[in-house]
Scaffold this motif. Structure first.
Motif, PDB file in Angstrom:
ATOM      1  N   MET A  34       0.855  -1.188   0.000  1.00  0.00           N
ATOM      2  CA  MET A  34       0.000   0.000   0.000  1.00  0.00           C
ATOM      3  C   MET A  34       0.890   1.236   0.000  1.00  0.00           C
ATOM      4  N   ALA A  35       0.328   2.359  -0.398  1.00  0.00           N
ATOM      5  CA  ALA A  35       1.146   3.566  -0.503  1.00  0.00           C
ATOM      6  C   ALA A  35       0.284   4.812  -0.401  1.00  0.00           C
ATOM      7  N   TRP A  36       0.953   5.895  -0.108  1.00  0.00           N
ATOM      8  CA  TRP A  36       0.364   7.237  -0.198  1.00  0.00           C
ATOM      9  C   TRP A  36       1.093   8.005  -1.287  1.00  0.00           C
ATOM     10  N   PHE A  37       0.327   8.678  -2.105  1.00  0.00           N
ATOM     11  CA  PHE A  37       0.836   9.599  -3.101  1.00  0.00           C
ATOM     12  C   PHE A  37       0.220  10.959  -2.818  1.00  0.00           C
ATOM     13  N   ARG A  38       0.779  11.971  -3.420  1.00  0.00           N
ATOM     14  CA  ARG A  38       0.178  13.303  -3.320  1.00  0.00           C
ATOM     15  C   ARG A  38       0.360  14.035  -4.629  1.00  0.00           C
ATOM     16  N   GLN A  39      -0.565  14.947  -4.856  1.00  0.00           N
ATOM     17  CA  GLN A  39      -0.507  15.743  -6.071  1.00  0.00           C
ATOM     18  C   GLN A  39      -0.881  17.179  -5.739  1.00  0.00           C
ATOM     19  N   ALA A  40       0.095  18.051  -5.881  1.00  0.00           N
ATOM     20  CA  ALA A  40      -0.144  19.477  -5.684  1.00  0.00           C
ATOM     21  C   ALA A  40      -0.695  20.061  -6.974  1.00  0.00           C
ATOM     22  N   SER A  41      -1.342  21.184  -6.849  1.00  0.00           N
ATOM     23  CA  SER A  41      -1.952  21.825  -8.007  1.00  0.00           C
ATOM     24  C   SER A  41      -0.906  22.117  -9.077  1.00  0.00           C
ATOM     25  N   GLY A  42      -1.142  21.632 -10.275  1.00  0.00           N
ATOM     26  CA  GLY A  42      -0.241  21.885 -11.384  1.00  0.00           C
ATOM     27  C   GLY A  42       0.997  21.009 -11.428  1.00  0.00           C
ATOM     28  N   LYS A  43       1.073  20.033 -10.543  1.00  0.00           N
ATOM     29  CA  LYS A  43       2.250  19.174 -10.484  1.00  0.00           C
ATOM     30  C   LYS A  43       1.880  17.706 -10.704  1.00  0.00           C
ATOM     31  N   GLU A  44       2.903  16.896 -10.958  1.00  0.00           N
ATOM     32  CA  GLU A  44       2.701  15.466 -11.126  1.00  0.00           C
ATOM     33  C   GLU A  44       2.421  14.804  -9.776  1.00  0.00           C
ATOM     34  N   ARG A  45       1.711  13.688  -9.849  1.00  0.00           N
ATOM     35  CA  ARG A  45       1.484  12.912  -8.636  1.00  0.00           C
ATOM     36  C   ARG A  45       2.797  12.249  -8.221  1.00  0.00           C
ATOM     37  N   VAL A  48       4.712   9.357  -1.737  1.00  0.00           N
ATOM     38  CA  VAL A  48       5.054   9.873  -0.416  1.00  0.00           C
ATOM     39  C   VAL A  48       5.714   8.778   0.432  1.00  0.00           C
ATOM     40  N   ALA A  49       5.047   7.644   0.522  1.00  0.00           N
ATOM     41  CA  ALA A  49       5.574   6.533   1.328  1.00  0.00           C
ATOM     42  C   ALA A  49       4.820   5.267   0.985  1.00  0.00           C
ATOM     43  N   THR A  50       5.471   4.141   1.241  1.00  0.00           N
ATOM     44  CA  THR A  50       4.857   2.854   0.947  1.00  0.00           C
ATOM     45  C   THR A  50       5.191   1.868   2.044  1.00  0.00           C
ATOM     46  N   ILE A  51       4.340   0.832   2.164  1.00  0.00           N
ATOM     47  CA  ILE A  51       4.514  -0.154   3.214  1.00  0.00           C
ATOM     48  C   ILE A  51       4.037  -1.507   2.703  1.00  0.00           C
ATOM     49  N   ASP A  52       4.705  -2.581   3.130  1.00  0.00           N
ATOM     50  CA  ASP A  52       4.207  -3.900   2.781  1.00  0.00           C
ATOM     51  C   ASP A  52       3.477  -4.507   3.982  1.00  0.00           C
ATOM     52  N   GLU A  53       2.942  -5.682   3.801  1.00  0.00           N
ATOM     53  CA  GLU A  53       2.122  -6.291   4.845  1.00  0.00           C
ATOM     54  C   GLU A  53       2.924  -6.554   6.108  1.00  0.00           C
ATOM     55  N   THR A  77      -6.543  -1.059   7.182  1.00  0.00           N
ATOM     56  CA  THR A  77      -6.455   0.404   7.210  1.00  0.00           C
ATOM     57  C   THR A  77      -5.002   0.852   7.181  1.00  0.00           C
ATOM     58  N   LEU A  78      -4.757   1.854   6.372  1.00  0.00           N
ATOM     59  CA  LEU A  78      -3.440   2.470   6.222  1.00  0.00           C
ATOM     60  C   LEU A  78      -3.481   3.849   6.854  1.00  0.00           C
ATOM     61  N   TYR A  94      -3.496  10.747  -1.954  1.00  0.00           N
ATOM     62  CA  TYR A  94      -4.190   9.566  -2.455  1.00  0.00           C
ATOM     63  C   TYR A  94      -3.603   8.298  -1.858  1.00  0.00           C
ATOM     64  N   CYS A  95      -4.478   7.394  -1.511  1.00  0.00           N
ATOM     65  CA  CYS A  95      -4.097   6.062  -1.079  1.00  0.00           C
ATOM     66  C   CYS A  95      -4.078   5.140  -2.299  1.00  0.00           C
ATOM     67  N   ALA A  96      -3.122   4.242  -2.353  1.00  0.00           N
ATOM     68  CA  ALA A  96      -3.025   3.324  -3.486  1.00  0.00           C
ATOM     69  C   ALA A  96      -2.687   1.923  -3.001  1.00  0.00           C
ATOM     70  N   THR A  97      -3.146   0.930  -3.746  1.00  0.00           N
ATOM     71  CA  THR A  97      -2.786  -0.455  -3.481  1.00  0.00           C
ATOM     72  C   THR A  97      -2.846  -1.244  -4.777  1.00  0.00           C
ATOM     73  N   GLY A  98      -2.490  -2.521  -4.700  1.00  0.00           N
ATOM     74  CA  GLY A  98      -2.461  -3.322  -5.923  1.00  0.00           C
ATOM     75  C   GLY A  98      -1.222  -3.035  -6.742  1.00  0.00           C
TER      76      GLY A  98
END
Length: 129
Positions: A34-45, A48-53, A77-78, A94-98
């Motif tokens: 699982m991971a967290w990403f972020r996207q500021a206005s006008g910027k690429e996503r 931020v950080a990732t974690i395994d089980e 829950t992350l 944004y939260c991401a998985t898979g």
């Protein structure tokens, strides 16, 4: 299919703290990474950080020492504890998985958004100076 729902965003002054949560439902196999990403206005996503089980984590240099990533596997829950927030942390988070690949590529390429299949709708974090 996996569904991700973020919560905990908001507005805070510089130096403050916020805690984001991501509640996941679906295949446990898909939730291994699982991971967290972020996207500021006008910027690429950006990653931020990732974690395994097992709880192994990697994070972006910009948040090391300030953000703490954790997960509760029993609750699917992350969490992202964000401390010493700066105005430049302002973004949609944004939260991401898979993750599409295995562990070796995860360690190297977790920050590539195209490597993740499932995404939440995002939580806004705004940090004022």
């Amino acid at each position: 299919q996996v569904q991700l729902v973020e919560s905990g965003g908001g507005s805070v002054q510089a130096g403050g703290s916020l805690r984001l949560s991501c509640s996941a439902s679906g295949s446990a196999y898909s939730l291994y990474y699982m991971a967290w990403f972020r996207q500021a206005s006008g910027k690429e996503r950006e990653g931020v950080a990732t974690i395994d089980e097992a709880g192994n984590t990697f994070g972006a240099d910009s948040v090391k020492g300030r953000f703490i990533l954790s997960r509760d596997n029993g609750k699917n829950t992350l969490y992202l504890e964000m401390n010493s927030l700066k105005p430049e942390d302002t973004a949609m988070y944004y939260c991401a998985t898979g993750f599409k690949y295995g562990g070796t590529l995860w360690r190297r390429d977790w920050g590539e958004r195209d490597n993740w299949i499932f995404w939440g709708q995002g939580a806004q974090v705004t940090v004022s100076s």
